[in-house]
Motif scaffolding. Sequence first.
Motif, PDB file in Angstrom:
ATOM      1  N   PHE A   1      22.699 -40.918   4.962  1.00 17.75           N
ATOM      2  CA  PHE A   1      22.796 -40.646   6.392  1.00 17.75           C
ATOM      3  C   PHE A   1      21.457 -40.941   7.060  1.00 17.75           C
ATOM      4  CE2 PHE A   1      25.735 -37.976   4.097  1.00 17.75           C
ATOM      5  CZ  PHE A   1      26.926 -38.196   4.762  1.00 17.75           C
ATOM      6  N   ASP A   2      21.349 -42.099   7.693  1.00 12.95           N
ATOM      7  CA  ASP A   2      20.178 -42.455   8.502  1.00 12.95           C
ATOM      8  C   ASP A   2      18.841 -42.312   7.784  1.00 12.95           C
ATOM      9  OD1 ASP A   2      21.900 -42.956  10.609  1.00 12.95           O
ATOM     10  OD2 ASP A   2      21.758 -40.913  11.355  1.00 12.95           O
ATOM     11  N   ASN A   3      18.780 -42.585   6.497  1.00 10.14           N
ATOM     12  CA  ASN A   3      17.539 -42.508   5.721  1.00 10.14           C
ATOM     13  C   ASN A   3      16.844 -41.159   5.818  1.00 10.14           C
ATOM     14  OD1 ASN A   3      17.795 -45.107   4.696  1.00 10.14           O
ATOM     15  ND2 ASN A   3      16.645 -46.014   6.369  1.00 10.14           N
ATOM     16  N   GLU A   4      17.587 -40.127   6.181  1.00  8.16           N
ATOM     17  CA  GLU A   4      17.008 -38.785   6.265  1.00  8.16           C
ATOM     18  C   GLU A   4      17.655 -37.815   5.289  1.00  8.16           C
ATOM     19  OE1 GLU A   4      17.088 -37.364  10.257  1.00  8.16           O
ATOM     20  OE2 GLU A   4      16.017 -39.094  11.036  1.00  8.16           O
ATOM     21  N   ARG A   5      18.854 -38.155   4.815  1.00  5.14           N
ATOM     22  CA  ARG A   5      19.582 -37.243   3.941  1.00  5.14           C
ATOM     23  C   ARG A   5      20.523 -38.051   3.064  1.00  5.14           C
ATOM     24  NH1 ARG A   5      24.470 -33.864   5.814  1.00  5.14           N
ATOM     25  NH2 ARG A   5      24.175 -35.279   7.551  1.00  5.14           N
ATOM     26  N   VAL A   6      20.579 -37.674   1.804  1.00  2.00           N
ATOM     27  CA  VAL A   6      21.522 -38.274   0.865  1.00  2.00           C
ATOM     28  C   VAL A   6      22.328 -37.144   0.247  1.00  2.00           C
ATOM     29  CG1 VAL A   6      21.793 -39.599  -1.270  1.00  2.00           C
ATOM     30  CG2 VAL A   6      19.988 -40.217   0.343  1.00  2.00           C
ATOM     31  N   CYS A   7      23.632 -37.251   0.307  1.00  5.82           N
ATOM     32  CA  CYS A   7      24.514 -36.277  -0.350  1.00  5.82           C
ATOM     33  C   CYS A   7      24.973 -36.905  -1.658  1.00  5.82           C
ATOM     34  CB  CYS A   7      25.707 -35.939   0.526  1.00  5.82           C
ATOM     35  SG  CYS A   7      25.229 -35.052   2.017  1.00  5.82           S
ATOM     36  N   VAL A   8      24.658 -36.230  -2.760  1.00  5.82           N
ATOM     37  CA  VAL A   8      24.957 -36.741  -4.092  1.00  5.82           C
ATOM     38  C   VAL A   8      26.038 -35.878  -4.726  1.00  5.82           C
ATOM     39  CG1 VAL A   8      23.979 -37.360  -6.335  1.00  5.82           C
ATOM     40  CG2 VAL A   8      22.532 -37.436  -4.292  1.00  5.82           C
ATOM     41  N   GLU A   9      27.080 -36.516  -5.198  1.00  7.76           N
ATOM     42  CA  GLU A   9      28.138 -35.824  -5.928  1.00  7.76           C
ATOM     43  C   GLU A   9      27.904 -36.077  -7.408  1.00  7.76           C
ATOM     44  OE1 GLU A   9      30.642 -33.879  -4.837  1.00  7.76           O
ATOM     45  OE2 GLU A   9      29.972 -34.083  -2.764  1.00  7.76           O
ATOM     46  N   LEU A  10      27.457 -35.053  -8.102  1.00  6.43           N
ATOM     47  CA  LEU A  10      27.235 -35.145  -9.537  1.00  6.43           C
ATOM     48  C   LEU A  10      28.504 -34.764 -10.276  1.00  6.43           C
ATOM     49  CD1 LEU A  10      23.762 -33.383  -9.543  1.00  6.43           C
ATOM     50  CD2 LEU A  10      24.207 -35.836  -9.578  1.00  6.43           C
ATOM     51  N   LEU A  11      28.479 -34.869 -11.580  1.00  9.34           N
ATOM     52  CA  LEU A  11      29.641 -34.513 -12.370  1.00  9.34           C
ATOM     53  C   LEU A  11      30.035 -33.054 -12.152  1.00  9.34           C
ATOM     54  CD1 LEU A  11      31.672 -35.455 -14.503  1.00  9.34           C
ATOM     55  CD2 LEU A  11      30.018 -34.781 -16.252  1.00  9.34           C
ATOM     56  N   THR A  12      29.043 -32.161 -12.024  1.00 11.39           N
ATOM     57  CA  THR A  12      29.348 -30.736 -11.926  1.00 11.39           C
ATOM     58  C   THR A  12      28.791 -30.053 -10.680  1.00 11.39           C
ATOM     59  OG1 THR A  12      27.371 -30.168 -13.196  1.00 11.39           O
ATOM     60  CG2 THR A  12      29.422 -30.494 -14.438  1.00 11.39           C
ATOM     61  N   ALA A  13      28.194 -30.804  -9.765  1.00 15.75           N
ATOM     62  CA  ALA A  13      27.593 -30.160  -8.590  1.00 15.75           C
ATOM     63  C   ALA A  13      27.420 -31.174  -7.465  1.00 15.75           C
ATOM     64  CB  ALA A  13      26.238 -29.564  -8.953  1.00 15.75           C
ATOM     65  N   ALA A  14      27.149 -30.651  -6.281  1.00 19.72           N
ATOM     66  CA  ALA A  14      26.807 -31.479  -5.125  1.00 19.72           C
ATOM     67  C   ALA A  14      25.367 -31.156  -4.743  1.00 19.72           C
ATOM     68  CB  ALA A  14      27.740 -31.204  -3.963  1.00 19.72           C
ATOM     69  N   VAL A  15      24.591 -32.182  -4.440  1.00 26.02           N
ATOM     70  CA  VAL A  15      23.170 -32.010  -4.132  1.00 26.02           C
ATOM     71  C   VAL A  15      22.865 -32.746  -2.835  1.00 26.02           C
ATOM     72  CG1 VAL A  15      20.817 -32.485  -4.935  1.00 26.02           C
ATOM     73  CG2 VAL A  15      22.598 -31.891  -6.592  1.00 26.02           C
ATOM     74  N   THR A  16      22.065 -32.130  -1.982  1.00 19.99           N
ATOM     75  CA  THR A  16      21.574 -32.803  -0.779  1.00 19.99           C
ATOM     76  C   THR A  16      20.107 -33.139  -0.988  1.00 19.99           C
ATOM     77  OG1 THR A  16      23.126 -31.605   0.626  1.00 19.99           O
ATOM     78  CG2 THR A  16      21.227 -32.602   1.706  1.00 19.99           C
ATOM     79  N   VAL A  17      19.778 -34.414  -0.886  1.00 21.06           N
ATOM     80  CA  VAL A  17      18.415 -34.896  -1.094  1.00 21.06           C
ATOM     81  C   VAL A  17      17.792 -35.175   0.266  1.00 21.06           C
ATOM     82  CG1 VAL A  17      17.022 -36.754  -2.102  1.00 21.06           C
ATOM     83  CG2 VAL A  17      19.056 -35.918  -3.307  1.00 21.06           C
ATOM     84  N   THR A  18      16.597 -34.634   0.504  1.00 23.50           N
ATOM     85  CA  THR A  18      15.900 -34.865   1.779  1.00 23.50           C
ATOM     86  C   THR A  18      14.472 -35.365   1.581  1.00 23.50           C
ATOM     87  OG1 THR A  18      15.251 -32.538   1.878  1.00 23.50           O
ATOM     88  CG2 THR A  18      17.282 -33.160   3.037  1.00 23.50           C
ATOM     89  N   ALA A  19      13.971 -35.376   0.364  1.00 19.10           N
ATOM     90  CA  ALA A  19      12.605 -35.852   0.105  1.00 19.10           C
ATOM     91  C   ALA A  19      12.555 -37.363   0.303  1.00 19.10           C
ATOM     92  CB  ALA A  19      12.171 -35.481  -1.304  1.00 19.10           C
ATOM     93  N   PRO A  20      11.663 -37.846   1.169  1.00 21.28           N
ATOM     94  CA  PRO A  20      11.615 -39.287   1.460  1.00 21.28           C
ATOM     95  C   PRO A  20      11.476 -40.175   0.217  1.00 21.28           C
ATOM     96  CG  PRO A  20      10.307 -38.091   3.054  1.00 21.28           C
ATOM     97  CD  PRO A  20      10.728 -37.096   2.005  1.00 21.28           C
ATOM     98  N   SER A  21      10.668 -39.767  -0.755  1.00 20.32           N
ATOM     99  CA  SER A  21      10.497 -40.602  -1.948  1.00 20.32           C
ATOM    100  C   SER A  21      11.792 -40.693  -2.754  1.00 20.32           C
ATOM    101  CB  SER A  21       9.363 -40.057  -2.823  1.00 20.32           C
ATOM    102  OG  SER A  21       9.678 -38.748  -3.277  1.00 20.32           O
ATOM    103  N   GLU A  22      12.552 -39.621  -2.792  1.00 24.39           N
ATOM    104  CA  GLU A  22      13.830 -39.644  -3.508  1.00 24.39           C
ATOM    105  C   GLU A  22      14.875 -40.436  -2.733  1.00 24.39           C
ATOM    106  OE1 GLU A  22      15.145 -35.819  -4.864  1.00 24.39           O
ATOM    107  OE2 GLU A  22      13.106 -35.228  -5.394  1.00 24.39           O
ATOM    108  N   ILE A  23      14.858 -40.310  -1.422  1.00 20.59           N
ATOM    109  CA  ILE A  23      15.800 -41.074  -0.593  1.00 20.59           C
ATOM    110  C   ILE A  23      15.588 -42.564  -0.808  1.00 20.59           C
ATOM    111  CG2 ILE A  23      16.380 -41.693   1.790  1.00 20.59           C
ATOM    112  CD1 ILE A  23      15.960 -38.702   2.478  1.00 20.59           C
ATOM    113  N   GLN A  24      14.338 -42.991  -0.937  1.00 24.33           N
ATOM    114  CA  GLN A  24      14.048 -44.414  -1.155  1.00 24.33           C
ATOM    115  C   GLN A  24      14.671 -44.929  -2.450  1.00 24.33           C
ATOM    116  OE1 GLN A  24      12.891 -46.718   0.980  1.00 24.33           O
ATOM    117  NE2 GLN A  24      13.141 -44.971   2.355  1.00 24.33           N
ATOM    118  N   GLN A  25      14.762 -44.080  -3.456  1.00 25.05           N
ATOM    119  CA  GLN A  25      15.418 -44.492  -4.697  1.00 25.05           C
ATOM    120  C   GLN A  25      16.895 -44.774  -4.451  1.00 25.05           C
ATOM    121  OE1 GLN A  25      14.587 -41.983  -8.089  1.00 25.05           O
ATOM    122  NE2 GLN A  25      12.537 -41.549  -7.321  1.00 25.05           N
TER     123      GLN A  25
END
Length: 93
Positions: free
Chosen positions: A40-64
């Motif tokens: 979402f607009d390089n500010e947030r990534v929603c990750v669906e893992l096998l057993t959980a959902a994670v919201t990523v907001t750290a810029p360095s992780e978003i770049q990955q």
Amino acid sequence: MRKTIDGADAELDGQRGALPGSRPSLICVTMWPLETFSMFDNERVCVELLTAAVTVTAPSEIQQYVRAFARASELAVYGADARALITSAIEAL
């Protein structure tokens, strides 16, 4: 399965803000991903893992995730080529 494929075909007809693509089955996949993600607009990534959902907001992780999406986009087909894959899958049912 047919309903899912028909839905994917309909997606090609104009989902605003999204670029649906398909990965051809002939592409060699060296690892099957266990996670999916939405950016979402390089500010947030929603990750669906096998057993959980994670919201990523750290810029360095978003770049990955930006790099992963770019690579996946290079492997996908779009437009008429994607429609041909979907049509072929429908005909195979």
